[in-house]
Design a protein around this motif. Sequence first.
Motif, PDB file in Angstrom:
ATOM      1  N   PHE A  70      -4.140   6.364  -2.828  1.00 44.15           N
ATOM      2  CA  PHE A  70      -3.114   5.350  -2.664  1.00 44.15           C
ATOM      3  C   PHE A  70      -3.130   4.335  -3.789  1.00 44.15           C
ATOM      4  O   PHE A  70      -4.100   4.220  -4.528  1.00 44.15           O
ATOM      5  N   ARG A  71      -1.993   3.652  -3.912  1.00 44.48           N
ATOM      6  CA  ARG A  71      -1.821   2.559  -4.865  1.00 44.48           C
ATOM      7  C   ARG A  71      -1.600   1.288  -4.074  1.00 44.48           C
ATOM      8  O   ARG A  71      -1.001   1.309  -3.005  1.00 44.48           O
ATOM      9  N   CYS A  72      -2.096   0.186  -4.601  1.00 41.25           N
ATOM     10  CA  CYS A  72      -1.880  -1.084  -3.934  1.00 41.25           C
ATOM     11  C   CYS A  72      -1.764  -2.196  -4.964  1.00 41.25           C
ATOM     12  O   CYS A  72      -2.115  -2.030  -6.123  1.00 41.25           O
ATOM     13  N   GLY A  73      -1.246  -3.311  -4.495  1.00 38.76           N
ATOM     14  CA  GLY A  73      -1.046  -4.471  -5.358  1.00 38.76           C
ATOM     15  C   GLY A  73       0.282  -5.114  -5.043  1.00 38.76           C
ATOM     16  O   GLY A  73       0.841  -4.920  -3.959  1.00 38.76           O
ATOM     17  N   ASP A  74       0.814  -5.847  -6.003  1.00 39.74           N
ATOM     18  CA  ASP A  74       2.105  -6.489  -5.828  1.00 39.74           C
ATOM     19  C   ASP A  74       3.194  -5.431  -5.611  1.00 39.74           C
ATOM     20  O   ASP A  74       3.168  -4.371  -6.248  1.00 39.74           O
ATOM     21  N   LYS A  75       4.150  -5.706  -4.721  1.00 41.48           N
ATOM     22  CA  LYS A  75       5.211  -4.730  -4.417  1.00 41.48           C
ATOM     23  C   LYS A  75       5.953  -4.273  -5.666  1.00 41.48           C
ATOM     24  O   LYS A  75       6.374  -3.129  -5.757  1.00 41.48           O
ATOM     25  N   SER A  76       6.103  -5.160  -6.639  1.00 39.68           N
ATOM     26  CA  SER A  76       6.839  -4.798  -7.852  1.00 39.68           C
ATOM     27  C   SER A  76       5.983  -3.982  -8.826  1.00 39.68           C
ATOM     28  O   SER A  76       6.527  -3.347  -9.729  1.00 39.68           O
ATOM     29  N   ASP A  77       4.659  -3.978  -8.638  1.00 42.56           N
ATOM     30  CA  ASP A  77       3.778  -3.253  -9.554  1.00 42.56           C
ATOM     31  C   ASP A  77       2.434  -2.952  -8.877  1.00 42.56           C
ATOM     32  O   ASP A  77       1.423  -3.586  -9.182  1.00 42.56           O
ATOM     33  N   PRO A  78       2.404  -1.975  -7.954  1.00 45.96           N
ATOM     34  CA  PRO A  78       1.145  -1.644  -7.272  1.00 45.96           C
ATOM     35  C   PRO A  78       0.208  -0.861  -8.205  1.00 45.96           C
ATOM     36  O   PRO A  78       0.126   0.356  -8.148  1.00 45.96           O
ATOM     37  N   LEU A  79      -0.478  -1.570  -9.090  1.00 40.16           N
ATOM     38  CA  LEU A  79      -1.200  -0.932 -10.182  1.00 40.16           C
ATOM     39  C   LEU A  79      -2.630  -0.509  -9.856  1.00 40.16           C
ATOM     40  O   LEU A  79      -3.261   0.196 -10.632  1.00 40.16           O
ATOM     41  N   TYR A  80      -3.159  -0.893  -8.719  1.00 38.89           N
ATOM     42  CA  TYR A  80      -4.531  -0.509  -8.367  1.00 38.89           C
ATOM     43  C   TYR A  80      -4.537   0.838  -7.653  1.00 38.89           C
ATOM     44  O   TYR A  80      -3.780   1.057  -6.709  1.00 38.89           O
ATOM     45  N   LEU A  81      -5.385   1.738  -8.120  1.00 45.19           N
ATOM     46  CA  LEU A  81      -5.501   3.076  -7.547  1.00 45.19           C
ATOM     47  C   LEU A  81      -6.805   3.178  -6.767  1.00 45.19           C
ATOM     48  O   LEU A  81      -7.825   2.637  -7.184  1.00 45.19           O
ATOM     49  N   ASP A  82      -6.771   3.898  -5.660  1.00 39.95           N
ATOM     50  CA  ASP A  82      -7.977   4.079  -4.863  1.00 39.95           C
ATOM     51  C   ASP A  82      -7.968   5.450  -4.215  1.00 39.95           C
ATOM     52  O   ASP A  82      -6.909   6.031  -3.978  1.00 39.95           O
ATOM     53  N   VAL A  83      -9.161   5.939  -3.939  1.00 40.30           N
ATOM     54  CA  VAL A  83      -9.350   7.186  -3.207  1.00 40.30           C
ATOM     55  C   VAL A  83     -10.323   6.896  -2.077  1.00 40.30           C
ATOM     56  O   VAL A  83     -11.380   6.313  -2.285  1.00 40.30           O
ATOM     57  N   THR A  84      -9.936   7.273  -0.868  1.00 41.39           N
ATOM     58  CA  THR A  84     -10.806   7.147   0.299  1.00 41.39           C
ATOM     59  C   THR A  84     -11.180   8.547   0.742  1.00 41.39           C
ATOM     60  O   THR A  84     -10.319   9.420   0.855  1.00 41.39           O
ATOM     61  N   PHE A  95       0.889  -1.159   0.000  1.00 49.23           N
ATOM     62  CA  PHE A  95       0.000   0.000   0.000  1.00 49.23           C
ATOM     63  C   PHE A  95       0.926   1.207   0.000  1.00 49.23           C
ATOM     64  O   PHE A  95       1.778   1.330   0.869  1.00 49.23           O
ATOM     65  N   ILE A  96       0.765   2.087  -0.966  1.00 51.36           N
ATOM     66  CA  ILE A  96       1.602   3.283  -1.051  1.00 51.36           C
ATOM     67  C   ILE A  96       0.680   4.499  -1.066  1.00 51.36           C
ATOM     68  O   ILE A  96      -0.109   4.685  -1.998  1.00 51.36           O
ATOM     69  N   TYR A  97       0.772   5.312  -0.018  1.00 53.74           N
ATOM     70  CA  TYR A  97      -0.065   6.506   0.069  1.00 53.74           C
ATOM     71  C   TYR A  97       0.625   7.665  -0.633  1.00 53.74           C
ATOM     72  O   TYR A  97       1.719   8.075  -0.269  1.00 53.74           O
ATOM     73  N   ASP A  98      -0.022   8.187  -1.679  1.00 53.84           N
ATOM     74  CA  ASP A  98       0.485   9.362  -2.382  1.00 53.84           C
ATOM     75  C   ASP A  98      -0.037  10.636  -1.731  1.00 53.84           C
ATOM     76  O   ASP A  98       0.593  11.681  -1.807  1.00 53.84           O
ATOM     77  N   LYS A  99      -1.184  10.526  -1.083  1.00 55.50           N
ATOM     78  CA  LYS A  99      -1.769  11.643  -0.337  1.00 55.50           C
ATOM     79  C   LYS A  99      -2.527  11.046   0.838  1.00 55.50           C
ATOM     80  O   LYS A  99      -3.279  10.093   0.673  1.00 55.50           O
TER      81      LYS A  99
END
Length: 72
Positions: free
Chosen positions: A50-64, A35-39
């Motif tokens: 944030f982006r989430c997924g496999d550490k090598s390619d966290p390709l899923y984007l989400d907004v909470t 899980f990588i929080y951009d904001k």
Amino acid sequence: MFECTCAAPVERVFAAFANPVERANCGAPSDTAAFIYDKADFREGGTDNFRCGDKSDPLYLDVTTYYDIVHN
């Protein structure tokens, strides 16, 4: 809706959720996921991006969006 059961005092869980670094660490379901929080704006009306997924390619984007936060 987010629901989770934790074996910890409410104050500790709230503090961890309010901290984006801790939230990212406990949000990943495995050692290979990220899980990588951009904001991170944990307040009523705030949003997290944030982006989430496999550490090598966290390709899923989400907004909470936080509509209501009850302290502890």
